[in-house]
Scaffold this motif. Structure first.
Motif, PDB file in Angstrom:
ATOM      1  N   ILE A  86       1.044  -1.259  -0.012  1.00 27.40           N
ATOM      2  CA  ILE A  86       0.246  -0.060  -0.117  1.00 27.40           C
ATOM      3  C   ILE A  86       0.602   1.056  -0.198  1.00 27.40           C
ATOM      4  N   GLU A  87       2.235   1.174   0.812  1.00 27.94           N
ATOM      5  CA  GLU A  87       3.243   2.077   0.979  1.00 27.94           C
ATOM      6  C   GLU A  87       3.211   2.854  -0.841  1.00 27.94           C
ATOM      7  N   ILE A  88       4.238   1.198  -1.274  1.00 28.49           N
ATOM      8  CA  ILE A  88       4.632   1.543  -2.732  1.00 28.49           C
ATOM      9  C   ILE A  88       4.001   2.218  -3.826  1.00 28.49           C
ATOM     10  N   TYR A  89       2.203   1.044  -3.554  1.00 32.18           N
ATOM     11  CA  TYR A  89       1.660   1.588  -5.140  1.00 32.18           C
ATOM     12  C   TYR A  89      -0.060   1.606  -3.943  1.00 32.18           C
ATOM     13  N   PRO A  90      -0.545   3.195  -3.325  1.00 35.59           N
ATOM     14  CA  PRO A  90      -1.843   2.851  -3.117  1.00 35.59           C
ATOM     15  C   PRO A  90      -2.734   2.675  -3.803  1.00 35.59           C
ATOM     16  N   SER A  91      -2.667   2.916  -4.609  1.00 30.54           N
ATOM     17  CA  SER A  91      -4.224   2.544  -5.485  1.00 30.54           C
ATOM     18  C   SER A  91      -4.545   0.712  -5.755  1.00 30.54           C
ATOM     19  N   ALA A  92      -3.707  -0.021  -4.453  1.00 25.84           N
ATOM     20  CA  ALA A  92      -3.258  -1.679  -4.856  1.00 25.84           C
ATOM     21  C   ALA A  92      -4.273  -2.035  -3.507  1.00 25.84           C
ATOM     22  N   ALA A  93      -4.455  -1.195  -2.785  1.00 24.42           N
ATOM     23  CA  ALA A  93      -6.280  -1.316  -1.682  1.00 24.42           C
ATOM     24  C   ALA A  93      -6.928  -1.200  -2.751  1.00 24.42           C
ATOM     25  N   LYS A  94      -7.367  -0.628  -3.291  1.00 26.64           N
ATOM     26  CA  LYS A  94      -8.343  -0.720  -4.702  1.00 26.64           C
ATOM     27  C   LYS A  94      -8.948  -2.356  -4.767  1.00 26.64           C
ATOM     28  N   ALA A  95      -7.189  -2.746  -5.356  1.00 24.94           N
ATOM     29  CA  ALA A  95      -7.663  -4.154  -6.113  1.00 24.94           C
ATOM     30  C   ALA A  95      -7.641  -5.036  -4.784  1.00 24.94           C
ATOM     31  N   LEU A  96      -6.995  -4.927  -3.589  1.00 29.53           N
ATOM     32  CA  LEU A  96      -6.661  -5.690  -2.970  1.00 29.53           C
ATOM     33  C   LEU A  96      -8.174  -5.942  -2.355  1.00 29.53           C
ATOM     34  N   LEU A  97      -9.172  -4.525  -2.053  1.00 31.17           N
ATOM     35  CA  LEU A  97     -10.515  -4.998  -1.670  1.00 31.17           C
ATOM     36  C   LEU A  97     -11.583  -5.363  -2.380  1.00 31.17           C
ATOM     37  N   SER A  98     -11.217  -5.046  -3.777  1.00 36.38           N
ATOM     38  CA  SER A  98     -11.837  -5.795  -4.919  1.00 36.38           C
ATOM     39  C   SER A  98     -12.230  -7.387  -4.327  1.00 36.38           C
ATOM     40  N   VAL A  99     -11.207  -7.808  -3.947  1.00 38.97           N
ATOM     41  CA  VAL A  99     -10.541  -9.351  -4.009  1.00 38.97           C
ATOM     42  C   VAL A  99     -11.797 -10.020  -2.217  1.00 38.97           C
ATOM     43  N   GLY A 100     -11.738  -9.279  -1.755  1.00 40.07           N
ATOM     44  CA  GLY A 100     -12.268  -9.705  -0.526  1.00 40.07           C
ATOM     45  C   GLY A 100     -11.107  -8.981   0.233  1.00 40.07           C
ATOM     46  N   MET A 101     -10.198  -8.711   0.245  1.00 42.01           N
ATOM     47  CA  MET A 101      -8.602  -8.639   1.101  1.00 42.01           C
ATOM     48  C   MET A 101      -9.418  -6.777   2.353  1.00 42.01           C
ATOM     49  N   HIS A 102     -10.175  -6.529   3.434  1.00 43.75           N
ATOM     50  CA  HIS A 102     -10.602  -6.115   3.661  1.00 43.75           C
ATOM     51  C   HIS A 102      -9.379  -5.494   4.705  1.00 43.75           C
ATOM     52  N   CYS A 103      -8.181  -5.295   4.842  1.00 41.20           N
ATOM     53  CA  CYS A 103      -7.022  -5.771   5.813  1.00 41.20           C
ATOM     54  C   CYS A 103      -6.310  -4.545   5.658  1.00 41.20           C
ATOM     55  N   VAL A 104      -6.437  -3.614   4.289  1.00 40.35           N
ATOM     56  CA  VAL A 104      -5.648  -2.417   3.750  1.00 40.35           C
ATOM     57  C   VAL A 104      -5.300  -1.310   4.967  1.00 40.35           C
ATOM     58  N   THR A 105      -6.643  -1.666   5.925  1.00 39.98           N
ATOM     59  CA  THR A 105      -6.961  -0.512   6.240  1.00 39.98           C
ATOM     60  C   THR A 105      -6.256  -1.105   7.974  1.00 39.98           C
ATOM     61  N   CYS A 106      -5.900  -2.437   8.010  1.00 34.25           N
ATOM     62  CA  CYS A 106      -5.943  -2.891   9.244  1.00 34.25           C
ATOM     63  C   CYS A 106      -4.154  -3.070  10.260  1.00 34.25           C
ATOM     64  N   GLY A 107      -3.710  -2.971  11.721  1.00 30.93           N
ATOM     65  CA  GLY A 107      -2.820  -2.451  11.903  1.00 30.93           C
ATOM     66  C   GLY A 107      -1.841  -4.152  11.509  1.00 30.93           C
ATOM     67  N   VAL A 108      -2.766  -4.959  11.466  1.00 32.53           N
ATOM     68  CA  VAL A 108      -2.346  -6.064  11.417  1.00 32.53           C
ATOM     69  C   VAL A 108      -1.059  -5.895   9.556  1.00 32.53           C
ATOM     70  N   ALA A 109      -1.713  -5.680   8.769  1.00 32.63           N
ATOM     71  CA  ALA A 109      -1.136  -5.160   7.355  1.00 32.63           C
ATOM     72  C   ALA A 109       0.223  -4.821   7.264  1.00 32.63           C
ATOM     73  N   LEU A 110       0.735  -4.013   8.625  1.00 30.92           N
ATOM     74  CA  LEU A 110       2.024  -4.037   8.827  1.00 30.92           C
ATOM     75  C   LEU A 110       3.089  -5.048   8.699  1.00 30.92           C
ATOM     76  N   TYR A 111       2.623  -5.984   9.372  1.00 24.69           N
ATOM     77  CA  TYR A 111       3.436  -7.496   9.487  1.00 24.69           C
ATOM     78  C   TYR A 111       2.611  -8.063   9.345  1.00 24.69           C
TER      79      TYR A 111
END
Length: 96
Positions: A34-59
């Motif tokens: 997400i940091e390198i490619y911010p627009s990747a968040a919408k692709a991740l969300l589109s496949v059901g990966m809603h962790c893009v805003t979760c703190g666990v996503a950092l690790y």
């Protein structure tokens, strides 16, 4: 001209058999993606990966997060890389 600049910028990225640039890999952390490619968040969300805003996503890697969400990591990578190829190389500057 912008398209040619982007092609040059990403020319060293591997390309799969479908012509999709490999911007991200399974071992990359969601937070880094997400940091390198911010627009990747919408692709991740589109496949059901809603962790893009979760703190666990950092690790958590894309592969680990995929399994947590019951997704095939190869499918997730394909969707994200396809979207990034389209957005950053084929149609830069257009909102998808």
């Amino acid at each position: 001209m912008e398209n040619e600049t982007n092609i040059e910028k990403y020319k060293d990225l591997p390309v799969d058999e479908d012509g999709i640039r490999q911007f991200i890999t399974k071992d990359m952390l969601i937070g880094d993606v997400i940091e390198i490619y911010p627009s990747a968040a919408k692709a991740l969300l589109s496949v059901g990966m809603h962790c893009v805003t979760c703190g666990v996503a950092l690790y958590e890697s894309v592969e680990e997060a995929s399994y947590v969400h019951g997704l095939d990591p190869d499918d997730v990578i394909k969707v994200v890389n396809d979207m990034l190829t389209t957005e950053l190389i084929e149609h830069p500057g257009e909102s998808l």
